[in-house]
Write a protein that holds these residues in place. Structure first.
Motif, PDB file in Angstrom:
ATOM      1  N   TYR A  41      -5.053   3.600  -5.153  1.00  0.00           N
ATOM      2  CA  TYR A  41      -5.198   4.269  -3.932  1.00  0.00           C
ATOM      3  C   TYR A  41      -5.509   5.737  -3.818  1.00  0.00           C
ATOM      4  O   TYR A  41      -6.384   6.454  -2.881  1.00  0.00           O
ATOM      5  CB  TYR A  41      -4.280   4.022  -2.727  1.00  0.00           C
ATOM      6  CG  TYR A  41      -4.253   2.742  -2.379  1.00  0.00           C
ATOM      7  CD1 TYR A  41      -4.881   2.128  -1.395  1.00  0.00           C
ATOM      8  CD2 TYR A  41      -3.372   1.575  -3.279  1.00  0.00           C
ATOM      9  CE1 TYR A  41      -4.961   0.705  -0.989  1.00  0.00           C
ATOM     10  CE2 TYR A  41      -3.495   0.320  -2.811  1.00  0.00           C
ATOM     11  CZ  TYR A  41      -4.186  -0.006  -1.610  1.00  0.00           C
ATOM     12  OH  TYR A  41      -4.259  -1.394  -1.375  1.00  0.00           O
ATOM     13  N   ALA A  76      -1.823   2.881   4.672  1.00  0.00           N
ATOM     14  CA  ALA A  76      -1.929   2.431   6.069  1.00  0.00           C
ATOM     15  C   ALA A  76      -3.225   2.505   6.513  1.00  0.00           C
ATOM     16  O   ALA A  76      -3.615   1.481   7.327  1.00  0.00           O
ATOM     17  CB  ALA A  76      -0.880   3.253   6.892  1.00  0.00           C
ATOM     18  N   PHE A  77      -4.141   3.495   6.360  1.00  0.00           N
ATOM     19  CA  PHE A  77      -5.270   3.793   6.741  1.00  0.00           C
ATOM     20  C   PHE A  77      -6.296   2.536   6.218  1.00  0.00           C
ATOM     21  O   PHE A  77      -6.970   1.959   7.038  1.00  0.00           O
ATOM     22  CB  PHE A  77      -5.875   4.846   6.516  1.00  0.00           C
ATOM     23  CG  PHE A  77      -7.229   5.406   6.997  1.00  0.00           C
ATOM     24  CD1 PHE A  77      -7.460   5.696   8.383  1.00  0.00           C
ATOM     25  CD2 PHE A  77      -8.480   5.243   6.251  1.00  0.00           C
ATOM     26  CE1 PHE A  77      -8.670   5.959   8.844  1.00  0.00           C
ATOM     27  CE2 PHE A  77      -9.408   5.619   6.719  1.00  0.00           C
ATOM     28  CZ  PHE A  77      -9.787   6.181   8.008  1.00  0.00           C
ATOM     29  N   THR A  78      -6.248   2.256   5.079  1.00  0.00           N
ATOM     30  CA  THR A  78      -6.983   1.303   4.468  1.00  0.00           C
ATOM     31  C   THR A  78      -6.708   0.052   4.793  1.00  0.00           C
ATOM     32  O   THR A  78      -7.599  -1.073   4.590  1.00  0.00           O
ATOM     33  CB  THR A  78      -7.173   1.501   2.788  1.00  0.00           C
ATOM     34  OG1 THR A  78      -5.825   1.310   2.239  1.00  0.00           O
ATOM     35  CG2 THR A  78      -7.623   2.997   2.444  1.00  0.00           C
ATOM     36  N   GLY A  79      -5.530  -0.255   5.097  1.00  0.00           N
ATOM     37  CA  GLY A  79      -4.874  -1.571   5.488  1.00  0.00           C
ATOM     38  C   GLY A  79      -4.591  -2.311   4.169  1.00  0.00           C
ATOM     39  O   GLY A  79      -4.094  -3.725   4.175  1.00  0.00           O
ATOM     40  N   ALA A  81       0.202   7.088   3.914  1.00  0.00           N
ATOM     41  CA  ALA A  81      -0.960   7.179   4.754  1.00  0.00           C
ATOM     42  C   ALA A  81      -2.132   6.550   4.340  1.00  0.00           C
ATOM     43  O   ALA A  81      -2.874   5.869   5.165  1.00  0.00           O
ATOM     44  CB  ALA A  81      -1.268   8.806   5.056  1.00  0.00           C
ATOM     45  N   VAL A  82      -2.706   6.729   3.288  1.00  0.00           N
ATOM     46  CA  VAL A  82      -3.937   6.041   2.492  1.00  0.00           C
ATOM     47  C   VAL A  82      -3.620   4.707   2.671  1.00  0.00           C
ATOM     48  O   VAL A  82      -4.714   3.849   3.184  1.00  0.00           O
ATOM     49  CB  VAL A  82      -4.191   6.505   1.175  1.00  0.00           C
ATOM     50  CG1 VAL A  82      -5.394   5.631   0.759  1.00  0.00           C
ATOM     51  CG2 VAL A  82      -4.635   8.006   1.242  1.00  0.00           C
TER      52      VAL A  82
END
Length: 485
Positions: free
Chosen positions: A298, A194-197, A191-192
């Motif tokens: 991350y 994916a959220f930060t890219g 999730a982290v």
């Protein structure tokens, strides 16, 4: 009085009380999720993301690797369609050998029973090498004395033996907690990322046909498929399931879908974390550092420590799952008069295969002592040699089961007794069989690499499995009173 055979394979006199042979029946309250926990734990999700996934990226098809997991998931789902279609016709907990026997005959079934037993036992023993080294590295990193890997492996064996002696519900609870923890930390990382890219934006390599077929997609398929080993054990827990005719098929599909989605998404996230342009280089240089490096970047130092701990507990969950599977194979075969009948007795209080579990523990102990005495490397020798046996054996079992499904329903169709659709009886298992044969070809092609680069050991693996099959089939031929059910 006429005799009959009950679901455990015991001869029972008609009219006897129902509990006459209750000491030879296992009991449990496993539902769909209970079996899913046991089976998915055997797959060791965190161990796969930290092990086979970096290897698949490095030596397979790089950033296209997530797509290979999708292909592998489809193959095993197609296998599961036929596997579960045959489940209502297999009234015992023999799993592979019972299914194979239904389609290919009693002698062939017992031959593969021995192949299944040695395959699961080899993998269980081999993972003790991984957990020994993992625990050694974990505790050393916190300043603890550098204790030999064998000591940690022996300590693990003691805990597994205690849990194996008890009812399966206790193991289910332990596995459930450990599984939720290891999956949770990886999903947080996913999730982290994916959220930060990630470093270079979200990876799109798995959507590109050129990336999917780049490098060595065959090797990638091999590593991906090996990550699913353990899912097929759902039927082993038949006697401990609440409603096996419903629970086993549902648990099989739920486990496969969860594993497939988890592997695909987490592999994509790991690639995104490093970036498409540098993940392959990093995986080649330090495959074991791919997951820890991403986690530390991350999730920080705290996340890294959590992953290090859960990596070890993931291996423990894997060992406990396979210990339970091996014990139930021994228990069931003992109730088929293959092994001493005493090993087929259930514990009076726990209704567990306590004696079969104990024998499993003794065999593991012998191999651990031998590995320690010979000074074997816990991973490159102890684990890889034994894992090679398991890899070949289980894929062959999947192929034989697929053939058995096709043969069984073909006979039903000829007799006009067709009960399931052509899709479940022929089309899905047939396509799955083609995929499995392709995977087996890749395994044979790369078997020396899988067993530490030794061609003699690779040949020895094949010879051992053939000999084991012959032993099981030979017992069935010499003792016609030994029945599958």
């Amino acid at each position: 009085m006429a005799n009959r055979i009950d679901e455990t394979g015991d001869a029972r006199v008609a009219g006897d009380p129902a509990d006459t042979h209750s000491h030879r029946r296992l009991r449990g309250t496993l539902g769909v999720w209970g079996i899913v926990f046991v089976v998915v734990a055997a797959a060791s999700p965190l161990g796969v993301i930290g092990g086979p996934v970096p290897l698949g990226i490095a030596s397979g098809n790089g950033v296209g690797f997530p797509a290979i997991f999708i292909i592998s998931t489809v193959i095993v789902l197609l296998f599961a369609v036929g596997f579960t279609a045959l489940t209502p016709h297999v009234p015992n907990a023999g799993a592979f050998y019972s299914y194979i026997g239904k389609g290919l005959g009693r002698v062939t079934g017992f031959g593969f029973a021995f192949v299944a037993l040695i395959s699961y036992l080899a993998l269980e023993i081999g993972v003790y090498g991984l957990i020994g080294q993992g625990a050694q590295a974990l505790f050393s990193s916190y300043g603890a004395p550098d204790i030999h890997w064998g000591i940690w492996a022996l300590a693990t064996l003691v805990i597994v033996a205690v849990l194996g002696h008890r009812n399966i519900d206790l193991s289910r609870n332990v596995l459930g907690v450990l599984l939720i923890a290891e999956v949770a930390i990886v999903l947080v990382l996913d999730a982290v990322v994916a959220f930060t890219g990630g470093h270079e934006g979200l990876s799109t390599g798995f959507l590109s046909p050129s990336e999917i077929v780049s490098g060595a997609p065959g090797i990638a398929l091999l590593f991906a498929f090996l990550s699913f080993i353990g899912f097929e054990a759902t039927a082993v827990f038949r006697d401990e399931a609440r409603d096996p005719l419903k629970t086993i098929p549902r648990a099989t599909f739920v486990a496969l879908l969860l594993i497939g989605v988890f592997y695909t998404v987490s592999t994509w996230a790991l690639i995104t974390a490093w970036g498409d342009s540098r993940v392959v280089e990093q995986a080649v240089a330090d495959p074991s550092g791919l997951l820890p490096g991403a986690t530390e970047e991350y999730l920080g130092a705290a996340g890294l420590h959590i992953v290090q701990v859960l990596f070890v507990t993931s291996l423990f969950a894997c060992i406990l799952s396979f210990h339970n599977v091996v014990a139930r194979y021994v228990f069931t075969l003992s109730n088929r008069n293959v092994f001493p009948a005493s090993l087929g007795e259930a514990h009076k209080s726990h209704a567990s295969p306590h004696l079969a579990s104990g024998i499993d523990g003794i065999v593991v102990l012998v191999f651990l002592i031998a590995g320690i005495a010979l000074g074997l490397d816990p991973v490159m020798q102890f684990y890889t040699w034994l894992a090679g046996i398991s890899t070949v054996g289980i894929i062959i079992l999947l192929i034989a089961t697929s053939v058995a499904v096709l043969a069984f329903f073909a006979r039903q169709r000829r007799r006009g007794e067709a009960e399931v659709s052509a899709w479940r009886a022929f089309i899905a298992p047939g396509i799955g069989l083609v995929g499995l044969v392709a995977v087996l070809f890749l395994v044979f092609q790369n078997l020396p690499t899988l067993v530490g680069g030794s061609t003699p050991i690779a040949i020895g693996v094949v010879v051992l499995l053939v000999a084991v099959f012959a032993a099981g089939a030979g017992i069935a031929l010499r003792r016609p009173q030994v029945q599958l059910d």
